[in-house]
Write an enzyme that holds these catalytic residues in place. Structure first.
Site, PDB file in Angstrom:
ATOM      1  N   LYS A 276     -12.669  -5.382   1.297  1.00  8.14           N
ATOM      2  CA  LYS A 276     -13.026  -7.022   0.977  1.00  8.14           C
ATOM      3  C   LYS A 276     -14.023  -7.386   2.007  1.00  8.14           C
ATOM      4  O   LYS A 276     -14.105  -6.955   2.807  1.00  8.14           O
ATOM      5  CB  LYS A 276     -11.722  -7.622   1.366  1.00  8.14           C
ATOM      6  CG  LYS A 276     -10.443  -7.314   0.282  1.00  8.14           C
ATOM      7  CD  LYS A 276      -9.401  -7.941   0.909  1.00  8.14           C
ATOM      8  CE  LYS A 276      -8.127  -7.699  -0.208  1.00  8.14           C
ATOM      9  NZ  LYS A 276      -8.302  -8.174  -1.439  1.00  8.14           N
ATOM     10  N   ARG A 350      -0.609  -3.028  -7.920  1.00  8.36           N
ATOM     11  CA  ARG A 350       0.004  -2.752  -9.011  1.00  8.36           C
ATOM     12  C   ARG A 350       0.420  -1.135  -9.068  1.00  8.36           C
ATOM     13  O   ARG A 350       1.368  -0.613  -9.836  1.00  8.36           O
ATOM     14  CB  ARG A 350      -0.873  -2.909 -10.236  1.00  8.36           C
ATOM     15  CG  ARG A 350      -2.131  -2.519  -9.990  1.00  8.36           C
ATOM     16  CD  ARG A 350      -3.351  -3.335 -10.966  1.00  8.36           C
ATOM     17  NE  ARG A 350      -3.917  -4.490 -10.518  1.00  8.36           N
ATOM     18  CZ  ARG A 350      -4.556  -5.162 -10.790  1.00  8.36           C
ATOM     19  NH1 ARG A 350      -5.319  -5.012 -11.986  1.00  8.36           N
ATOM     20  NH2 ARG A 350      -4.885  -6.254 -10.166  1.00  8.36           N
TER      21      ARG A 350
END
Ligand code: BES
Ligand code: ZN
Ligand code: ZN
Length: 495
Positions: A276, A350
């Site tokens: 990120k 996920r």
């Protein structure tokens, strides 16, 4: 902080302040406020006439040395229009009053309750509002604010309703203390809350609350072939944990539903090799908010004792880059046996939820709700206002939406058409962890998780936009909100 039901008349209470709601109307001097106006010799009427007292939502009017009252201050708080008044408004009003008085170094006050909402609901909302508002994020400040509210008296409930008020107060206290437990976890920086520490805290909570707890360590996780969770964890020197906390009711009916509460707990999300940007990365300590919410919810349920079995499953890991980290293109095998092409290592939530859901099903859950700070895309869709709701079974999803409404939490359902499922079809494995189409990022994230829930009725809550307040609100400190906890508690209680 003590909150008690006071039976004496309010005018006789020696307190540093008395707080009363004022409803917005052409003439706001009505009912209790008209009574106070009489004691004050018409002062409130004058303020209303000059337009300084309107009852508009969260309008504050503070009067010192009010005549006719033993209290040293009278705080009038705008409650908005009576028709729009509900538990959520009362919680905010109570919280804002507490934070305002605390700022003025007031240590005790009475709140003129009663006459606004049904007694149980009103007392519960007040307790929740006060206790949540009292939470501060100054744990690591060495120069702490000395200001503290010591006691609050709820006054003005009709005689004969005191035990109902006690009941509401007790429930509100349980829920708000669980909420603050969650918020405290979410606020912890990643050096103070690793997966191992989170597991220890969950274990301590479970033992205190009388809940069964099982912590799967990295060895056990490997034995169970939780390849998706392990793939995220492999880049970190901190080992992962799978936290399982179970609430079993005294008289569970055979064949009754078993609700699985599954929460993402990435104690820090750097993005991994798909790293990120630095700007704002510090906020990724709250990437464990879903897990913390589920642990808080089951903590509250342990005290509220609903007649439904609940199993809370929290997969926890860091998501780090490093020599051992997984790389884009890697193919992993989840516990269910499905193969996953990891196209972006930052779509890690996920992955860990996939194995947590497979494990929850193995433990016997019949219904699943997961909560996760899953996607930045949910902020694009719903800003910081609504939780994104996704479901595989409309009846179950409607129940959750009804609970959200009752709990006063804003949630909005998003579509899950089959077309979106195509976006995650894998080129080289069964599925891929990001969508190949443009847009719909929160929906493809939800579809990925749904693949593992299969036929088990399942709901996914994307709380990435709502689990953290970037700015303080009059009723809540800046930082963790504990969103979805109250809805989940309501859902289980009404199941
Ligand atoms: N933890 C993030 C999601 C997030 C974003 C939480 C902003 C809170 C605030 C999640 O793991 C993530 O990085 N998601 C990616 C998914 C993408 C790679 C498909 C995202 O949203 O960018
Ligand atoms: Zn990520
Ligand atoms: Zn994440």
């Amino acid at each position: 902080m003590q909150i008690t039901i006071e039976k004496k008349p309010y005018a006789s209470l020696e307190r540093e302040a008395i707080v009363t709601p004022v409803f917005e109307a052409d003439d706001p001097i009505q009912g209790r406020v008209a009574e106070l106006d009489q004691l004050l010799g018409g002062l409130l009427k004058k303020l209303a006439t000059s337009g300084e007292l309107t009852g508009k939502n969260l309008e504050f009017t503070l009067l010192h040395a009010p005549t006719g009252l033993k209290a040293s201050r009278l705080l009038l708080v705008g409650a908005g229009k009576r028709e729009q008044f509900n538990g959520a408004t009362l919680r905010k009003l109570a919280g804002a009053a507490l934070r305002s008085l605390k700022g003025k170094s007031v240590r005790n006050f009475a709140f003129l309750a009663g006459g606004t909402l049904p007694v149980v609901e009103g007392a519960q909302a007040l307790a929740e509002g006060f206790i949540a508002a009292d939470f501060e994020t100054d744990k690591y400040k060495t120069d702490k604010k000395e200001k503290k509210i010591e006691t609050i008296s709820l006054v003005g409930f009709p005689e004969g309703e005191f035990s109902a008020a006690e009941k509401g107060l007790a429930a509100g206290r349980v829920i708000a203390e669980a909420l603050n437990f969650t918020r405290d976890l979410v606020n912890e920086p990643s050096n103070k809350l690793t997966p191992r520490i989170l597991a220890e805290k969950a274990e301590a909570m479970a033992n205190e609350a009388g809940l069964a707890v099982d912590i799967l360590d990295d060895k056990k996780i490997a034995e169970l072939k939780m390849g998706a969770l392990l793939s995220v964890a492999q880049g970190s020197v901190e080992p992962p944990r799978m936290i399982v906390v179970t609430y079993t009711p005294a008289n569970a009916k055979p064949g009754a539903p078993v609700i699985g509460l599954v929460g993402k707990a990435v104690t820090f999300d750097t993005g991994g090799i798909s790293i990120k940007p630095a700007d704002g990365m510090e906020k990724m300590k709250y990437d464990m908010a879903g897990g913390a919410t589920m642990l808080g919810a089951i903590r509250a349920l342990a005290a509220l004792k609903p007649n439904v079995k609940v199993i809370c499953v929290v997969p926890s890991t860091e998501n780090m880059p490093g020599g051992k980290a997984q790389k884009p293109g890697d193919i992993q095998t989840a516990m269910s046996g499905k193969t996953i092409e990891v196209l972006n290592t930052d779509a890690e939530g996920r992955l860990i939820l996939a194995d947590a859901i497979t494990y929850a099903k193995q433990l016997g859950v019949t219904h699943i709700v997961d909560a996760a700070t899953l996607t930045g895309a949910i902020v694009v869709a719903l800003a910081n206002v609504n939780v994104g709701v996704f479901g595989s079974n409309q009846e179950f999803t409607d129940k959750l939406l009804a609970s959200a409404k009752a709990a006063g939490e804003k949630m909005w359902q998003l579509p899950m058409d089959d077309e979106y499922r195509e976006f995650i079809k894998g080129s080289f494995a069964d599925i891929q962890n990001i969508g190949s189409g443009k847009g719909g990022g929160s929906i493809t994230g939800a579809w990925f998780i749904r693949e593992f829930a299969g036929d088990t009725p399942w709901i996914h809550l994307d709380i990435a936009g709502t689990a953290w307040n970037d700015d303080a609100k009059p009723w809540l400190a800046k930082g963790p909100t504990g969103v979805a906890l109250r809805t989940l508690v309501h859902l289980v209680q009404t199941y």
